[in-house]
Design a protein around this motif. Structure first.
Motif, PDB file in Angstrom:
ATOM      1  N   ARG A 132       0.690  -1.386   0.025  1.00  0.00           N
ATOM      2  CA  ARG A 132      -0.195  -0.027   0.034  1.00  0.00           C
ATOM      3  C   ARG A 132       0.997   1.242   0.060  1.00  0.00           C
ATOM      4  O   ARG A 132       2.126   1.045   0.011  1.00  0.00           O
ATOM      5  CB  ARG A 132      -0.988   0.034   1.245  1.00  0.00           C
ATOM      6  N   HIS A 134       1.966   3.639   2.092  1.00  0.00           N
ATOM      7  CA  HIS A 134       2.861   3.645   3.317  1.00  0.00           C
ATOM      8  C   HIS A 134       4.045   2.761   3.048  1.00  0.00           C
ATOM      9  O   HIS A 134       5.132   2.976   3.702  1.00  0.00           O
ATOM     10  CB  HIS A 134       2.016   3.737   4.566  1.00  0.00           C
ATOM     11  N   ASP A 135       3.953   1.708   2.345  1.00  0.00           N
ATOM     12  CA  ASP A 135       5.000   0.526   2.105  1.00  0.00           C
ATOM     13  C   ASP A 135       6.421   1.619   1.454  1.00  0.00           C
ATOM     14  O   ASP A 135       7.364   1.044   1.570  1.00  0.00           O
ATOM     15  CB  ASP A 135       4.472  -0.478   1.423  1.00  0.00           C
ATOM     16  N   ILE A 137       7.124   4.468   1.572  1.00  0.00           N
ATOM     17  CA  ILE A 137       7.780   5.324   2.672  1.00  0.00           C
ATOM     18  C   ILE A 137       8.727   4.477   3.672  1.00  0.00           C
ATOM     19  O   ILE A 137       9.946   4.662   3.961  1.00  0.00           O
ATOM     20  CB  ILE A 137       6.683   6.126   3.567  1.00  0.00           C
ATOM     21  N   LEU A 155       4.454   4.169  12.704  1.00  0.00           N
ATOM     22  CA  LEU A 155       3.195   3.839  11.672  1.00  0.00           C
ATOM     23  C   LEU A 155       2.113   3.744  12.624  1.00  0.00           C
ATOM     24  O   LEU A 155       1.847   2.787  13.619  1.00  0.00           O
ATOM     25  CB  LEU A 155       3.726   2.370  11.283  1.00  0.00           C
ATOM     26  N   LYS A 163      -0.153  -3.033  10.445  1.00  0.00           N
ATOM     27  CA  LYS A 163       0.833  -2.181  10.948  1.00  0.00           C
ATOM     28  C   LYS A 163       2.197  -3.024  10.795  1.00  0.00           C
ATOM     29  O   LYS A 163       3.270  -2.710  10.420  1.00  0.00           O
ATOM     30  CB  LYS A 163       0.560  -1.269  12.186  1.00  0.00           C
TER      31      LYS A 163
END
Length: 410
Positions: A132, A134-135, A137, A155, A163
């Protein structure tokens, strides 16, 4: 003497350690929840100590469980040392290689179990991972870390949103490079590393206070002397330090006007001490607090704030904040940190709020104190400080006043 450690590999030692713990639990006739109360360990810590696929329990956990179950502590610690790979003294650092971890032992929630040929539940498996936003980052942070640039990420998300799984997937590239992963179960995540390296608590505090100056030795040497000066100082000097501490912990900036501190200190003095003050009490107190201790630290130092230089232009930021008239002082970082701890449950005196309303002019300081007064149910002072903050240009205070007037039907 027979060396019991030589009879075991890490895996067999861990199996034997858990077998003895289970036997002790059965003989004692207690439940694991009872052990939580007896040992004062966390529920997760106790559960993982008995869990077949859990991590190796720490020496502190094994000691606490052995004593609670009346088992031989030294023998269980010998097994724990072998299971942990030979003891902490032979290990290059905390944790263990990433490839040796079971993701479920890191608290990745099980998504289901595979069934064997008999139809019974078998080994827990991880489903395929869908990256997704955030992965990306997380991956960038891991790449920076591998290149030698440390970063910290938090996270945030609701329970069971992936998470921990996301973090597990992010560190997999480091597993091939031999990186270790440390997951502090015991005693708590925040306290485990400090308990393992007792001296690090001092270094962490010194690093925090030293900042960019790097004066670690001076901080470590001067801290105890500063604390002694606070504890044994004259009542008037102590009152000034307590007023300064309350100001900093409630949101006032580093630069504390002398007029504010002097007026604020009045109610911090006991009636007997107040009656014994001479006309030059403030002068003597500031002189006492300006004397240096080890490392050229002083409890309360007079400073000269640097002038603020901003680009010219008709922007709101180009208007300088009001500067206090008269001397300005700064509280020693060590005493500020100490005071935040010992005074965290105390509310400032009436003279503090009166002095803040009378002498402080920076809008951010005034607005921070408005919120502090409101949360401590000093509602009249909160009202007056809010108006003063607004009159000195605090946009937050203006917005708050607008909301209050709207609620009142204005």
């Amino acid at each position: 003497m027979h060396d019991e450690q030589a009879d075991h590999t890490p895996d067999s030692a861990l199996t034997e350690l858990r077998r003895r713990l289970e036997g002790g639990l059965a003989r004692a006739g207690v439940k694991k929840t009872d052990l939580v109360a007896r040992t004062r360990l966390g529920r997760t810590t106790v559960q993982l100590a008995f869990q077949t696929d859990g991590p190796v329990p720490s020496a502190q956990t094994v000691t606490a469980l052995a004593r609670a179950l009346k088992l031989p502590v030294e023998k269980l610690l010998a097994l724990q040392q072998v299971a942990a790979g030979g003891g902490s003294s032979d290990r290059p650092g905390p944790g263990r290689p990433i490839g040796q971890w079971d993701p479920h032992a890191l608290e990745v929630h099980p998504a289901g179990s595979a069934q064997d040929g008999t139809g019974s539940l078998g080994q827990r498996l991880l489903p395929g991972y869908v990256p997704r936003g955030h992965d990306r980052i997380l991956a960038e942070a891991v790449q920076d870390e591998a290149a030698g640039h440390s970063r910290m990420l938090v996270l945030v998300g609701s329970s069971s949103t992936g998470k921990t799984r996301g973090c597990w997937e992010a560190v997999q590239p480091l597993a091939k490079q031999g990186w270790r992963l440390w997951h502090p179960f015991d005693p708590t995540r925040a306290e485990a590393r400090v308990k393992a390296d007792r001296g690090d608590r001092l270094l962490v505090g010194a690093l925090t206070r030293a900042g960019k100056d790097g004066r670690l030795a001076q901080d470590l040497a001067g801290g105890p002397a500063l604390l002694e000066r606070y504890q044994t100082g004259a009542p008037a000097a102590r009152a000034l330090l307590e007023a300064a501490t309350d100001a900093r912990r409630l949101g006032v900036g580093l630069h504390l006007p002398q007029a504010f501190l002097t007026d604020a200190a009045a109610d911090y003095l006991h009636d007997t001490d107040w009656d014994q003050l001479t006309d030059d009490w403030a002068e003597k107190a500031y002189a006492e607090l300006a004397e240096h201790v080890h490392g050229k630290h002083a409890p309360l130092s007079r400073i000269t704030p640097r002038p603020q230089r901003r680009p010219p232009g008709p922007s709101p930021d180009s208007t300088p904040s009001p500067r206090p008239t008269g001397p300005v002082f700064r509280l020693a970082d060590y005493l500020e940190q100490h005071g935040r701890t010992i005074r965290r449950h105390l509310c400032p005196t009436a003279s503090f709020w009166h002095a803040a309303h009378t002498h402080l002019t920076r809008p951010d300081n005034l607005y921070n104190l408005t919120r502090a007064a409101d949360t401590r149910f000093r509602l009249q002072w909160a009202h007056h400080l809010l108006h003063r903050a607004a009159s000195h240009g605090s946009t937050n205070a203006l917005a708050r006043l607008a909301v209050l007037r709207e609620r009142a039907g204005d």
